[in-house]
Structures are given as structure tokens and as C-alpha cells.
Write a protein that holds these residues in place. Structure first.
Motif, PDB file in Angstrom:
ATOM      1  N   ARG A  74       0.836  -1.199   0.000  1.00 57.23           N
ATOM      2  CA  ARG A  74       0.000   0.000   0.000  1.00 57.23           C
ATOM      3  C   ARG A  74       0.869   1.246   0.000  1.00 57.23           C
ATOM      4  NH1 ARG A  74      -3.247   0.133   5.135  1.00 57.23           N
ATOM      5  NH2 ARG A  74      -1.475  -1.024   5.966  1.00 57.23           N
TER       6      ARG A  74
ATOM      7  N   PHE B 160      -3.197  13.115  -3.020  1.00 60.11           N
ATOM      8  CA  PHE B 160      -4.015  11.952  -3.376  1.00 60.11           C
ATOM      9  C   PHE B 160      -4.634  12.122  -4.759  1.00 60.11           C
ATOM     10  CE2 PHE B 160      -8.223   9.869  -3.378  1.00 60.11           C
ATOM     11  CZ  PHE B 160      -7.789   8.556  -3.378  1.00 60.11           C
TER      12      PHE B 160
ATOM     13  N   LEU C  52      -2.256  11.290  -7.393  1.00 56.37           N
ATOM     14  CA  LEU C  52      -1.899   9.878  -7.439  1.00 56.37           C
ATOM     15  C   LEU C  52      -3.033   8.969  -7.916  1.00 56.37           C
ATOM     16  CD1 LEU C  52       0.254   9.208  -4.257  1.00 56.37           C
ATOM     17  CD2 LEU C  52       0.890   8.745  -6.613  1.00 56.37           C
ATOM     18  N   GLU C  53      -4.255   9.462  -7.869  1.00 53.17           N
ATOM     19  CA  GLU C  53      -5.397   8.607  -8.213  1.00 53.17           C
ATOM     20  C   GLU C  53      -5.222   7.948  -9.579  1.00 53.17           C
ATOM     21  OE1 GLU C  53      -9.655   9.601  -6.539  1.00 53.17           O
ATOM     22  OE2 GLU C  53      -8.702  11.421  -7.276  1.00 53.17           O
TER      23      GLU C  53
ATOM     24  N   GLY D 232      -2.274   5.111  -9.741  1.00 51.87           N
ATOM     25  CA  GLY D 232      -2.323   3.888  -8.948  1.00 51.87           C
ATOM     26  C   GLY D 232      -2.289   2.615  -9.761  1.00 51.87           C
ATOM     27  N   GLN D 233      -3.104   2.541 -10.820  1.00 51.66           N
ATOM     28  CA  GLN D 233      -3.161   1.312 -11.618  1.00 51.66           C
ATOM     29  C   GLN D 233      -1.841   1.054 -12.325  1.00 51.66           C
ATOM     30  OE1 GLN D 233      -6.578   1.656 -14.186  1.00 51.66           O
ATOM     31  NE2 GLN D 233      -7.987   0.957 -12.600  1.00 51.66           N
TER      32      GLN D 233
ATOM     33  N   ALA E 111      -1.960  -0.323  -4.261  1.00 50.76           N
ATOM     34  CA  ALA E 111      -3.172   0.325  -3.753  1.00 50.76           C
ATOM     35  C   ALA E 111      -2.814   1.670  -3.138  1.00 50.76           C
ATOM     36  CB  ALA E 111      -3.841  -0.564  -2.709  1.00 50.76           C
ATOM     37  N   ILE E 112      -3.463   2.731  -3.599  1.00 54.13           N
ATOM     38  CA  ILE E 112      -3.267   4.067  -3.050  1.00 54.13           C
ATOM     39  C   ILE E 112      -4.338   4.296  -1.992  1.00 54.13           C
ATOM     40  CG2 ILE E 112      -3.005   6.511  -3.563  1.00 54.13           C
ATOM     41  CD1 ILE E 112      -1.027   4.716  -5.048  1.00 54.13           C
ATOM     42  N   GLU E 113      -3.926   4.489  -0.746  1.00 51.43           N
ATOM     43  CA  GLU E 113      -4.886   4.599   0.357  1.00 51.43           C
ATOM     44  C   GLU E 113      -4.862   5.998   0.964  1.00 51.43           C
ATOM     45  OE1 GLU E 113      -5.505   2.778   4.826  1.00 51.43           O
ATOM     46  OE2 GLU E 113      -4.755   1.450   3.251  1.00 51.43           O
TER      47      GLU E 113
END
Length: 289
Positions: A70, A79, A82-83, A86-87, A92-94
Motif C-alpha cells: 500500500r 491523493f 496519485l489517483e 495507482g493502476q 493500492a493508493i490509500e
């Protein structure tokens, strides 16, 4: 499990062209790995951030480590950058306010920027700079369809807190290991304050909404009227209820005083009724800077 914590945001520094400098900080949750780099504001983008992360991940893997499970981010702006990445990263970006190692490092570095400026060929612009201050959103009222029948302040001795929830089948249970009274060094007799909501027919709907909102802390706020404000997600704030009853306000003051004695630890419990037979959701909470 390997967890990385990340912050990417502008710092109190400017380059020779008077452009703010952005700093990328990357560390693991145990302090064995740290990485720092900078870019000028015109270059600060999701693609720049993705390139840096891919390079660090490749170096990490080549050193014989496994891919982190993570990547924790506490700053809303970071965030959002980074969304989309992530893929491509395969991690997993939390979004979470609980990034203790990173926040400690940020505070340490905030004392070093004036000295670092010369080595970076930059100027320091950070009089009064506070690295953990985020823009606070105005609190939004909880949708009426979610509110239950009644609520009250409560408390449990630390020694009874975990036993109370571990002996029951609770559909939604959030008790982070780092927030256990024993981990915080609290004496078994310390009263842990909380708020209990009797949700009636809305109990599970409210519990599900709370879980999706990611509760962080619940505070009594005096005013006209007084109220309960839920801090949730990265920067969300919700008005759970308001009231003008003097007796309830006195209980709210006692609730906040108990939070000081419990190092901020408190709980939120949602149940269908006050029979004590069934719980819908339980959250152990603590304010985060």
C-alpha cells in the motif's frame, strides 16, 4: 506487509526564477527507507510524480524487496495527483490521515528548510511555516435520513473497551492496532470516552455510511448551538447533531476532558437500540494532526 507513506507538495522554498519548489518525500512505515527529491512548480504534475515513483519502485525491487502493498497519502491534493497513477504502479493508493512516520519526518524537515535553501540554490520563504496544516472544509450537516433515534455520551474503562467489542459479532468493526489502549500506554482504569448512537431502523445504514466516510475523530464543539463534529476521510467534516441543552453541554465538556486523559482516544458506537444486545458498528478514534 510493506507500507510506504508519501507526500508531494510545495515547500517554503523558491528557486532563482521565483518558482515555488515542490518536495517529494517517500518513506516506509518503519523508517528503513527514505527518499527526497524536488521539482519546480511548473513541473509538478501527476506524470512527474509517476516517473519518480516508478524509478524508486524499480530500484527497490532490484535491491531484492517485494512490491509495497500500500501507498498511504494524507494530503488531499497529493491523493488527487496519485489517483490516476495507482493502476500503473500496481499498488493500492490509500487516503488516510494516519501516516505517523511521514508526519514525524515532515516536522523534522520543516526545521531544516532555511539551512537547505543554500544547498539547493533556493531562497527560504517559510516564516511560520507549518507542514501539517491542511485547509479545513466547512462542516456539512449529516443527511437527515441517516440520523437515528437518540444519542448520548458514554465512557468505558480501558480494560473493558476491547473486551466489550471482541465478545460480540459486530458487522462493522474498526479497531486499529496502533490505537489499542495498551499500545498507547494507558492504564487499565483510564476511562475511554465515547458517543453511542441508537440508530433504530437506520442503524446499519448509518454504520455503513460512517465506514465509507472513514471516521477519524468526533469532537464536542461549544457554540450557539453546541454540536458534535465528525472529522472523516482526508479533510471532510460533518455535523452529526446540534443541541442547546445545558446538561448535555456539561456532558460534552466532560467528554473532552476525558479525551485529554486518554491521549485523545475515544470511540463511536452505533446500535439499533439501548438493549445492549446488538451492535451495528464500532470505531476506535483518535485525532490526527
Amino acid at each position: 506487509m510493506t507500507v510506504w507513506e508519501l507526500d508531494f507538495y510545495r515547500r517554503p522554498l523558491q528557486n532563482a526564477a521565483s518558482e515555488p519548489l515542490w518536495e517529494l518525500l517517500l518513506c516506509d512505515s518503519v523508517g528503513a527507507f527514505q527518499f527526497v527529491t524536488y521539482c519546480a512548480q511548473p513541473q509538478a504534475s501527476a506524470s512527474w510524480l509517476l516517473t519518480q515513483l516508478q524509478a524508486q519502485l524499480q530500484a527497490w525491487m532490484e535491491a531484492g524487496h517485494t512490491l509495497p502493498d500500500r501507498l498511504l497519502v494524507f494530503r488531499p491534493q497529493t491523493f488527487h495527483l496519485l489517483e490516476t497513477a495507482g493502476q500503473q504502479l500496481g499498488i493500492a493508493i490509500e487516503p488516510t490521515r494516519r501516516t505517523p512516520r511521514l508526519k514525524h519526518w515532515l516536522v523534522e524537515r520543516s526545521r531544516q528548510y532555511a539551512t537547505l535553501a543554500d544547498s539547493l540554490g533556493a531562497s527560504y520563504t517559510g516564516q511560520g511555516y507549518q507542514p501539517l496544516i491542511l485547509d479545513k472544509l466547512p462542516p456539512v450537516p449529516l443527511p437527515e435520513k441517516l440520523w437515528g433515534d437518540r444519542w448520548r455520551f458514554a465512557s468505558l474503562p480501558a480494560v473493558d473497551l476491547i473486551d466489550t467489542v471482541s465478545d460480540r459479532m459486530i458487522p462493522i468493526l474498526s479497531v486499529p492496532d496502533a490505537l489499542l489502549p495498551l499500545k498507547l500506554g494507558l492504564a487499565s482504569t483510564v476511562p475511554i470516552p465515547g458517543v453511542v448512537i441508537d440508530g433504530g431502523r437506520q442503524a446499519m445504514r448509518l454504520a455503513n455510511w460512517l465506514q465509507q466516510s472513514q471516521p477519524v475523530s468526533l469532537g464536542y464543539i461549544p457554540g450557539a448551538p453546541d454540536g458534535l463534529i465528525l472529522e472523516a476521510g482526508l479533510a471532510d467534516r460533518w455535523i452529526l447533531t446540534t443541541f442547546e441543552d445545558a446538561e448535555v453541554a456539561t456532558a460534552g465538556q466532560a467528554y473532552e476532558q476525558r479525551k485529554q486523559l486518554s491521549q485523545g482516544l475515544h470511540f463511536l458506537l452505533v446500535q439499533p437500540d439501548d438493549s445492549g444486545m446488538t451492535y451495528s458498528g464500532f470505531w476506535l478514534l483518535k485525532p490526527e494532526d
